[in-house]
Design a protein around this motif. Structure first.
Motif, PDB file in Angstrom:
ATOM      1  N   ALA A 204      41.149  45.466  32.467  1.00 16.21           N
ATOM      2  CA  ALA A 204      40.879  44.158  33.064  1.00 16.21           C
ATOM      3  C   ALA A 204      41.409  44.090  34.491  1.00 16.21           C
ATOM      4  N   LEU A 205      42.619  44.580  34.701  1.00 13.53           N
ATOM      5  CA  LEU A 205      43.213  44.569  36.037  1.00 13.53           C
ATOM      6  C   LEU A 205      42.404  45.425  37.004  1.00 13.53           C
ATOM      7  N   ALA A 206      42.056  46.637  36.570  1.00 12.25           N
ATOM      8  CA  ALA A 206      41.298  47.545  37.432  1.00 12.25           C
ATOM      9  C   ALA A 206      39.931  46.965  37.771  1.00 12.25           C
ATOM     10  N   LEU A 207      39.237  46.420  36.776  1.00 12.61           N
ATOM     11  CA  LEU A 207      37.898  45.891  37.013  1.00 12.61           C
ATOM     12  C   LEU A 207      37.928  44.637  37.886  1.00 12.61           C
ATOM     13  N   ALA A 208      38.962  43.798  37.723  1.00 12.38           N
ATOM     14  CA  ALA A 208      39.079  42.613  38.578  1.00 12.38           C
ATOM     15  C   ALA A 208      39.263  43.010  40.034  1.00 12.38           C
ATOM     16  N   LEU A 209      40.107  43.997  40.273  1.00 18.52           N
ATOM     17  CA  LEU A 209      40.327  44.466  41.644  1.00 18.52           C
ATOM     18  C   LEU A 209      39.069  45.104  42.219  1.00 18.52           C
ATOM     19  N   LEU A 210      38.404  45.913  41.413  1.00 17.99           N
ATOM     20  CA  LEU A 210      37.190  46.585  41.879  1.00 17.99           C
ATOM     21  C   LEU A 210      36.052  45.590  42.114  1.00 17.99           C
TER      22      LEU A 210
END
Length: 357
Positions: A204-210
Motif C-alpha cells: 500500500a505504501l509503495a503503490l501510494a507513492l508510485l
C-alpha cells in the motif's frame, strides 16, 4: 526469463524512451516497473482481497486497500489543489457507470484479476491471465466504441470534491468515508481477527507513492484500462476494421491525437508496459506452479476477461482508474463505483465457486 537478460531489455527500453521519445515517458516506464514489482511482490490483489473478506471474513486485504486509498488521497489532493495543471480522475455518474461497475466486480472474480491484476499476473506467467490480457484489451476497445450510446441513456456532470468542497473538506470527507468502510468491515467480520499484514501494508505504501509520482510526472492519475483499449484500437484501425471518424470516444480531439501517435507517447501504455516488466522481474524467482484449468473453466474465464474489459470502459476505470485514482483525487464516481463493484463481486465469488476456480 532470467533476470540478467530481462534487466538488459528493461535498460535498453528505458534508453530508447529517453533518447527517442521523452524524459517523461522514460520516467513513467520506471514508475510502471515499480508498480508491477510492488503488485507482484506483495501479491496486492484487489480481487483476492475482496474475495478473502467475503469467503473467509479475512479483512487484511481490504485493510491494505483502505490504507492505500487514504495515503494516496493525502498525497494527491494537496497537489491537485495547488497545481491546476494536474487533473483528477473524473467520471460522470451515469447508467453506464452503474452497470459497468457491477459487471466488472462480478467478472473480475471469475477472471481472478482486475485491470492491474491481469497485467501483473500475466507478467508472472499465470496462463489464464495471459490469455485474458488480449481479450480484456478487445473488450475495453469495444466498450470505448459503444460508450457514447451508453451515456446517451443518462448521465450527469462529473463531480470533483477538491474543486467543489475545497482541499480540507474534500480530504476530510474522503478519510471519513474510508473510515466508515473500515467500521462496516469490522462489524461484518467480528472480533479476534488479524487486521494487518506486512506485505499488504508495504504494498500500500509503495503503490501510494508510485501513484503520486505518476500523477506528478504524467499530469494525470494512474490508469490501466485506457492503454488496453488504445492497443486494440490501433490494431483494429491498422487492419481497416475500425474508422474512428465520427465515433463519440475516439473522435474526440485528445483521443484522436493519441490514436494517431506512437503508442510510446501514451502515458498509460508506458506504465502498463512497465507493470508487465516489473512483474516479470518478480516472476524470475517464483515457482509459477498453477493448477491446470478444464476446458469449461478456460472458456468461462476468457469470456469473463472480455466482459471485464468492456465493463471497465463503461465504468470509467477499474480498481485502479475508478477506485484508487477516482477516490484519491476526489471524484464522486469512484465512490459510486465501490459499492456497485462489491455487489457484483458477491455474485462473482459464488459463480467462481460454482465453476470450480
Amino acid at each position: 526469463m532470467k533476470r540478467l537478460p530481462l534487466a538488459a531489455l528493461m535498460v535498453a527500453f528505458f534508453i530508447l524512451l529517453l533518447w527517442a521519445v521523452s524524459v517523461r515517458q522514460a520516467l513513467l516506464f520506471v514508475i510502471g516497473i515499480g508498480m508491477g514489482a510492488a503488485l507482484a511482490g506483495a501479491r496486492f490483489g484487489f480481487t483476492t482481497g475482496w474475495r478473502a473478506l467475503i469467503e473467509h471474513k479475512d479483512p487484511r486485504g481490504v485493510t491494505g486497500q483502505l490504507v492505500l486509498l487514504a495515503l494516496a488521497a493525502i498525497l494527491a489532493m494537496p497537489l491537485l489543489a495547488n497545481y491546476t495543471e494536474l487533473t483528477a480522475a473524473l467520471g460522470p455518474p451515469s447508467l453506464s457507470l452503474i452497470l459497468g461497475a457491477f459487471v466488472f466486480g462480478l467478472t473480475m472474480q471469475i477472471a481472478d484479476g482486475c485491470g492491474s491484476g491481469t497485467l501483473y499476473k500475466a507478467g508472472l506467467g499465470i496462463p489464464l491471465n495471459m490469455g485474458i490480457l488480449p481479450l480484456f484489451a478487445a473488450g475495453s476497445f469495444l466498450g470505448s466504441v459503444h460508450i457514447g450510446d451508453w451515456l446517451s441513456l443518462g448521465q450527469t456532470a462529473p463531480v470533483g470534491l477538491v474543486n467543489s468542497l475545497g482541499l480540507e473538506k474534500a480530504l476530510a470527507v474522503t478519510l471519513l468515508g474510508l473510515l466508515a468502510i473500515l467500521i462496516t468491515v469490522r462489524l461484518w467480520v467480528g472480533k479476534h481477527r488479524t487486521w494487518f499484514d506486512a506485505k499488504w501494508l508495504w504494498g500500500a505504501l509503495a503503490l501510494a507513492l508510485l501513484a503520486t509520482l505518476n500523477l506528478v510526472v504524467a499530469g494525470q492519475p494512474w490508469g490501466v484500462v485506457y492503454g488496453f483499449g488504445l492497443w486494440a484500437a490501433k490494431i483494429a484501425q491498422s487492419a481497416n476494421l475500425f474508422d474512428p471518424t465520427g465515433n463519440f470516444f475516439w473522435g474526440q480531439d485528445s483521443n484522436a491525437q493519441i490514436l494517431a501517435q506512437s503508442v510510446l507517447l501514451d502515458v498509460t501504455s508506458i506504465t502498463n508496459i512497465g507493470i508487465l516488466a516489473g512483474a516479470l522481474w518478480i516472476s524470475a524467482k517464483s515457482s509459477g506452479n498453477e493448477t491446470p484449468l478444464t476446458r469449461q473453466q478456460w472458456l468461462i474465464g476468457l469470456l469473463a476477461g472480455f466482459l471485464m474489459g468492456y465493463s471497465s470502459r463503461l465504468a470509467f476505470g477499474c480498481n485502479i482508474g475508478a477506485m484508487l485514482s477516482g477516490v484519491s483525487t476526489g471524484s464522486l464516481h469512484g465512490w459510486i463505483w465501490i459499492p456497485l463493484a462489491f455487489a457484483g463481486t458477491l455474485i462473482g465469488v459464488r459463480l467462481r465457486r460454482y465453476y470450480g476456480f
